[in-house]
Design a protein around this motif. Sequence first.
Motif, PDB file in Angstrom:
ATOM      1  N   ASP A  30      25.602  53.400  29.740  1.00 52.57           N
ATOM      2  CA  ASP A  30      25.119  52.711  28.536  1.00 52.57           C
ATOM      3  C   ASP A  30      25.857  51.400  28.291  1.00 52.57           C
ATOM      4  O   ASP A  30      25.382  50.563  27.509  1.00 52.57           O
ATOM      5  CB  ASP A  30      25.279  53.618  27.317  1.00 52.57           C
ATOM      6  CG  ASP A  30      24.413  54.860  27.403  1.00 52.57           C
ATOM      7  OD1 ASP A  30      23.368  54.805  28.088  1.00 52.57           O
ATOM      8  OD2 ASP A  30      24.776  55.890  26.804  1.00 52.57           O
ATOM      9  N   LEU A  31      27.014  51.243  28.924  1.00 49.36           N
ATOM     10  CA  LEU A  31      27.806  50.027  28.749  1.00 49.36           C
ATOM     11  C   LEU A  31      27.587  49.043  29.897  1.00 49.36           C
ATOM     12  O   LEU A  31      28.307  48.049  30.007  1.00 49.36           O
ATOM     13  CB  LEU A  31      29.285  50.394  28.655  1.00 49.36           C
ATOM     14  CG  LEU A  31      29.662  51.328  27.494  1.00 49.36           C
ATOM     15  CD1 LEU A  31      31.124  51.738  27.583  1.00 49.36           C
ATOM     16  CD2 LEU A  31      29.383  50.657  26.144  1.00 49.36           C
ATOM     17  N   GLY A  32      26.591  49.306  30.736  1.00 49.74           N
ATOM     18  CA  GLY A  32      26.290  48.418  31.851  1.00 49.74           C
ATOM     19  C   GLY A  32      26.987  48.782  33.139  1.00 49.74           C
ATOM     20  O   GLY A  32      26.925  48.023  34.114  1.00 49.74           O
ATOM     21  N   GLY A  33      27.637  49.932  33.179  1.00 47.55           N
ATOM     22  CA  GLY A  33      28.362  50.337  34.374  1.00 47.55           C
ATOM     23  C   GLY A  33      27.475  50.999  35.401  1.00 47.55           C
ATOM     24  O   GLY A  33      26.325  51.354  35.146  1.00 47.55           O
ATOM     25  N   ASN A  34      28.033  51.192  36.592  1.00 47.20           N
ATOM     26  CA  ASN A  34      27.323  51.866  37.679  1.00 47.20           C
ATOM     27  C   ASN A  34      27.996  53.206  37.969  1.00 47.20           C
ATOM     28  O   ASN A  34      28.870  53.668  37.215  1.00 47.20           O
ATOM     29  CB  ASN A  34      27.268  50.972  38.911  1.00 47.20           C
ATOM     30  CG  ASN A  34      28.644  50.559  39.418  1.00 47.20           C
ATOM     31  OD1 ASN A  34      29.653  51.196  39.111  1.00 47.20           O
ATOM     32  ND2 ASN A  34      28.706  49.474  40.185  1.00 47.20           N
ATOM     33  N   ALA A  35      27.583  53.848  39.072  1.00 47.14           N
ATOM     34  CA  ALA A  35      28.133  55.156  39.409  1.00 47.14           C
ATOM     35  C   ALA A  35      29.641  55.110  39.633  1.00 47.14           C
ATOM     36  O   ALA A  35      30.348  56.078  39.334  1.00 47.14           O
ATOM     37  CB  ALA A  35      27.445  55.698  40.669  1.00 47.14           C
ATOM     38  N   PHE A  36      30.143  53.989  40.119  1.00 47.93           N
ATOM     39  CA  PHE A  36      31.573  53.879  40.401  1.00 47.93           C
ATOM     40  C   PHE A  36      32.378  53.781  39.107  1.00 47.93           C
ATOM     41  O   PHE A  36      33.433  54.407  38.976  1.00 47.93           O
ATOM     42  CB  PHE A  36      31.822  52.686  41.314  1.00 47.93           C
ATOM     43  CG  PHE A  36      30.945  52.709  42.537  1.00 47.93           C
ATOM     44  CD1 PHE A  36      30.931  53.813  43.374  1.00 47.93           C
ATOM     45  CD2 PHE A  36      30.118  51.646  42.849  1.00 47.93           C
ATOM     46  CE1 PHE A  36      30.112  53.855  44.500  1.00 47.93           C
ATOM     47  CE2 PHE A  36      29.294  51.671  43.963  1.00 47.93           C
ATOM     48  CZ  PHE A  36      29.288  52.782  44.797  1.00 47.93           C
ATOM     49  N   ASP A  37      31.878  53.012  38.138  1.00 51.06           N
ATOM     50  CA  ASP A  37      32.519  52.988  36.822  1.00 51.06           C
ATOM     51  C   ASP A  37      32.503  54.381  36.202  1.00 51.06           C
ATOM     52  O   ASP A  37      33.498  54.835  35.613  1.00 51.06           O
ATOM     53  CB  ASP A  37      31.783  52.023  35.894  1.00 51.06           C
ATOM     54  CG  ASP A  37      31.802  50.590  36.362  1.00 51.06           C
ATOM     55  OD1 ASP A  37      32.903  50.017  36.474  1.00 51.06           O
ATOM     56  OD2 ASP A  37      30.723  50.037  36.622  1.00 51.06           O
ATOM     57  N   ALA A  38      31.358  55.060  36.315  1.00 54.38           N
ATOM     58  CA  ALA A  38      31.217  56.389  35.729  1.00 54.38           C
ATOM     59  C   ALA A  38      32.213  57.370  36.349  1.00 54.38           C
ATOM     60  O   ALA A  38      32.835  58.178  35.638  1.00 54.38           O
ATOM     61  CB  ALA A  38      29.792  56.888  35.918  1.00 54.38           C
ATOM     62  N   ALA A  39      32.385  57.293  37.663  1.00 54.68           N
ATOM     63  CA  ALA A  39      33.309  58.203  38.336  1.00 54.68           C
ATOM     64  C   ALA A  39      34.748  57.962  37.900  1.00 54.68           C
ATOM     65  O   ALA A  39      35.508  58.912  37.678  1.00 54.68           O
ATOM     66  CB  ALA A  39      33.184  58.042  39.848  1.00 54.68           C
ATOM     67  N   VAL A  40      35.131  56.690  37.755  1.00 51.23           N
ATOM     68  CA  VAL A  40      36.512  56.381  37.356  1.00 51.23           C
ATOM     69  C   VAL A  40      36.774  56.868  35.929  1.00 51.23           C
ATOM     70  O   VAL A  40      37.818  57.480  35.661  1.00 51.23           O
ATOM     71  CB  VAL A  40      36.799  54.873  37.489  1.00 51.23           C
ATOM     72  CG1 VAL A  40      38.203  54.553  36.981  1.00 51.23           C
ATOM     73  CG2 VAL A  40      36.650  54.427  38.943  1.00 51.23           C
TER      74      VAL A  40
END
Length: 590
Positions: A30-40
């Motif tokens: 929802d903040l514009g992140g991708n799967a890598f942001d989500a994983a971190v």
Amino acid sequence: MLDRPELLGTRGAVSSTHWLASAAGTAMFDLGGNAFDAAVATALVIQVVEPHLNGPGGDVPILVHDGATGDVEVICGQGPMPEAATPQAFRDRGVDAIPGSGLLPAVVPGAFGAWLRLLRDRGRLDLGTVLAPAIAYAEDGFPLLPKAADMIAVLAPLFREEWTASGEVYLPDGRPPKPGSRLRNRPLAATYRRILAESEAAPGGRENRIDAAVAVFYQGFVAEAIDKFLATAEPLDSTGRRNGGLLTGHDLASWRPTIEPAVTADYRGHTVHKAGPWSQGPVFLQQLGLLEGFDLAAMDHGGAEHLHTVVECAKLAFADREAFYGDPAFSDVPLRRLLDPEYAAARRELVGERACGELRPGLDGWFPEPPLPAPADPDWRAQLADGIPAVVKLTAAKGDTCCISASDRDGNMVVATPSGGWLKSSPVIPGLGFPLGTRGQMALLEEGHPNTVAPGKRPRTTLSPTLVTKEGRPHLAFGTPGGDQQDQWTLNFFLSHVDAGLRPQAAIEQRAFHTDQVPSSFAPRSARPNRLVVETGCPAEVVEQLRDRGHDVVLAAEKSLGKVCATGFEGDLVLAAASPRGQQAYAVAR
């Protein structure tokens, strides 16, 4: 009827071993992140809410699929042994095997650097955004898991009398917290806030600020606190004596996570990607190579012939793990030979109609004889002697850790099994709020083995996430807690999906099983020949047939083995699935 729904979405999906972490990771979309942001973001929260299983001082292998290029790579967050670590250095301290707790088995903490490498190179969001949920839970509190509360209760005398910095964090008001109560880790929150503040003061853009945060951890005040503590501390450990550690600030300053190619093998139209032989990952591929010669689809899935075949192949593959796996930067691991189809065909001939109670490595391999299992004891001294991150009881399932998987609409996939630095491993570093990992316990003191301890060498780890592509496209990214059992429980999931044709959630919920014939990688490295553990609910006739074949069958509690978490793709939709075991892992799809 499934216990959990299989989830589909259009934007992104996260599955992890804690519901709060999955929710925090999914919020990054929802903040514009991708799967890598989500994983971190998921990983940083798990370090807070699952302190009995992992922490910032732990380690992690991360498998990454780039949706734009189709490339798969491994980020190695397994920190090495200290420069002072030699077999003689341990023997000089009166030990004949590296202990499972305390400061002697401490290695360079690799998890923090690995997660920030992923964020820097492949994420979109800044560190403050992905770190915010972890800081909030550390500062404001989180509901304590029952297993964490059990561990703290058992270790409370140690935390009060010996590991007092651990007591300051985990014994609020001097007493063990109750399951479900609100626990805070304010020293960890302060550590994260200081790392963030110092990194944001660095000149340059987003990548420079993330690099600065890594420098703060490995060369700044975090490394200085670790160096200062280990220079003088001699805490009581599982040897029953007081021992200092070998790790120094220099060891931290000279280390950074590496990017490596994945090791791959094909299985019935799928390409399976694993970390190298510094992990146990290739053992998954060796099992597939053996099993490809059997018509598993024609067997009664979950029947005696199926379980016998899978378990006997596991014994052969894990025997090779024991004999040949180690850090390939230090040892000549014959991985090409071990994964060769001709080698698998020859080894397959060893699978007979009856269970074999011997571990039989190929290629003239050898490994030290494992000790007999010690009886479980509720006393904290016995708990420290067993290096697994759990309260040791007379149960069939002992190992545990964490898992994170994330996928997004751009074809990105990431999966990791963070572990180490749990609250039972070693004392909390004063002022930092977290202990160091004790992965060094998995290295050997016997000379001439690929896993013999050496300065700067990675001890072989059990951590083993799996990433699968199909016809060149991303398919599934999955893993499970479970120590040595990880590459058995996830294999069962994968075989249920591929050979039995089950969808991921249904495959996750299939009855789990494993062999305990494999020597444990954790101190004291015991083994149980011919032991086959299967969850309760296995038909009585199947159990009887397995016993007739020579298996020592033990029934584990129903739905107690593993917590497989998976994300991936179903056509142009993202998919998420999570194990109902333990009522803790949750998947979220957007």
